[in-house]
Enzyme design. Structure first.
Site, PDB file in Angstrom:
ATOM      1  N   HIS A 126      47.013  35.833 -19.631  1.00  0.00           N
ATOM      2  CA  HIS A 126      46.567  35.031 -20.771  1.00  0.00           C
ATOM      3  C   HIS A 126      46.001  35.972 -21.817  1.00  0.00           C
ATOM      4  O   HIS A 126      45.065  36.732 -21.548  1.00  0.00           O
ATOM      5  CB  HIS A 126      45.502  34.014 -20.357  1.00  0.00           C
ATOM      6  CG  HIS A 126      45.073  33.114 -21.475  1.00  0.00           C
ATOM      7  ND1 HIS A 126      45.721  31.925 -21.767  1.00  0.00           N
ATOM      8  CD2 HIS A 126      44.073  33.235 -22.384  1.00  0.00           C
ATOM      9  CE1 HIS A 126      45.140  31.352 -22.811  1.00  0.00           C
ATOM     10  NE2 HIS A 126      44.136  32.122 -23.202  1.00  0.00           N
ATOM     11  N   CYS A 127      46.565  35.946 -23.002  1.00  0.00           N
ATOM     12  CA  CYS A 127      46.151  36.856 -24.073  1.00  0.00           C
ATOM     13  C   CYS A 127      45.154  36.162 -24.998  1.00  0.00           C
ATOM     14  O   CYS A 127      45.492  35.170 -25.646  1.00  0.00           O
ATOM     15  CB  CYS A 127      47.384  37.315 -24.862  1.00  0.00           C
ATOM     16  SG  CYS A 127      46.972  38.383 -26.265  1.00  0.00           S
TER      17      CYS A 127
END
Length: 285
Positions: A126-127
């Site tokens: 997850h960025c």
């Protein structure tokens, strides 16, 4: 990009994502304006060959940074956009897992993301800087996003270093500048000036280059090994050789897509039925 795979909820869902996305939306245009309107005219006469060339290169990098960022955010790589059809064969179905939160059988390499509240196809991570998960469909845009940031920050750093430490060394080359760069917030509280703003932009430029360089090394090495970040770093069961691994992420036109995020490059896998790949690779060992 297929329109049926567009994300419906584009807004970041938690405070960390919101802050990081706002930082990206602020830092990128601010840096571009600073480079093109302040630094560039100090080295090249307006309208000269080098001035126009640098403008074009800077615009090309900005276009790719913003374009790949938007495509990374827009592309929905979750299980919500597809009709999952687990294999009927018991031998193949054992590779699928039941997600207790989504309450559905999920394919191999898909994992649940707490922030996105769904399972992501071939989830890598997850960025926080895009506010979304990086997975099967949008990993190529994420990779090109950080590569073009590295190119842009490195190019800007060369000009900025000459601007600060050579062209205006009488202003910046002293102990006060070192203190300001170590404590930028305290500097603004003591004196809010354009000089200090320029220094902060320079400092963020250096940090961004180092940070994205580390990201590229980490994620690039995983991609070349055919692995995703958190679950497959210690295994080689999806490794097909660096070239095929790269094509699996970048698509069949992997050597051209670096020019524009709008270039179509079909992925060789649907991101779902990895069980057939696993069965084949097991037999070949």
């Amino acid at each position: 990009m297929n329109r049926k795979n567009l994300r419906k909820n584009l807004l970041p869902r938690n405070l960390a994502d919101i802050c990081c996305v706002l930082f990206i939306f602020t830092f990128i245009p601010l840096t571009f304006i600073f480079e093109m309107c302040i630094v560039l005219p100090a080295f090249h006469e307006t309208g000269s060959y080098m001035f126009i060339l640098t403008w074009l290169l800077g615009t090309f990098l900005l276009f790719n940074i913003v374009g790949n960022f938007m495509f990374c955010v827009l592309e929905d790589t979750s299980i919500k956009t597809i009709m999952l059809t687990p294999p009927t064969e018991v031998e193949l179905r054992r590779y699928w897992r039941l997600c207790s939160k989504c309450e559905i059988l999920t394919p191999p390499r898909s994992w649940h993301c707490e922030s996105c509240d769904t399972c992501i196809l071939k989830r890598d991570h997850h960025c926080v800087f895009t506010g979304c998960c990086v997975g099967h469909r949008n990993q190529r845009y994420f990779l090109r996003f950080i590569v073009h940031i590295i190119l842009g920050t490195f190019y800007a750093l060369c000009y900025n270093s000459a601007y600060f430490w050579w062209l205006h060394k009488e202003t910046f080359l002293d102990l006060r500048t070192a203190v300001k760069m170590i404590c930028p917030l305290m500097t603004f509280l003591a004196e809010f000036s354009w000089t200090n703003i320029y220094l902060v932009i320079y400092e963020i430029n250096v940090i961004a280059l180092i940070y994205t360089g580390v990201l590229l090394f980490f994620h690039g090495s995983n991609i070349l090994k055919g692995a995703v970040s958190y679950h497959e770093r210690q295994t080689a069961k999806y490794d097909m050789g660096w070239r095929k691994n790269l094509i699996m992420v970048m698509g069949n036109r992997w050597h051209l897509v670096w020019l524009s995020p709008f270039l179509d490059s079909q992925l060789p896998h649907d991101g779902v039925h990895w069980e057939k790949f696993l069965q084949t690779s097991t037999k070949n060992r």
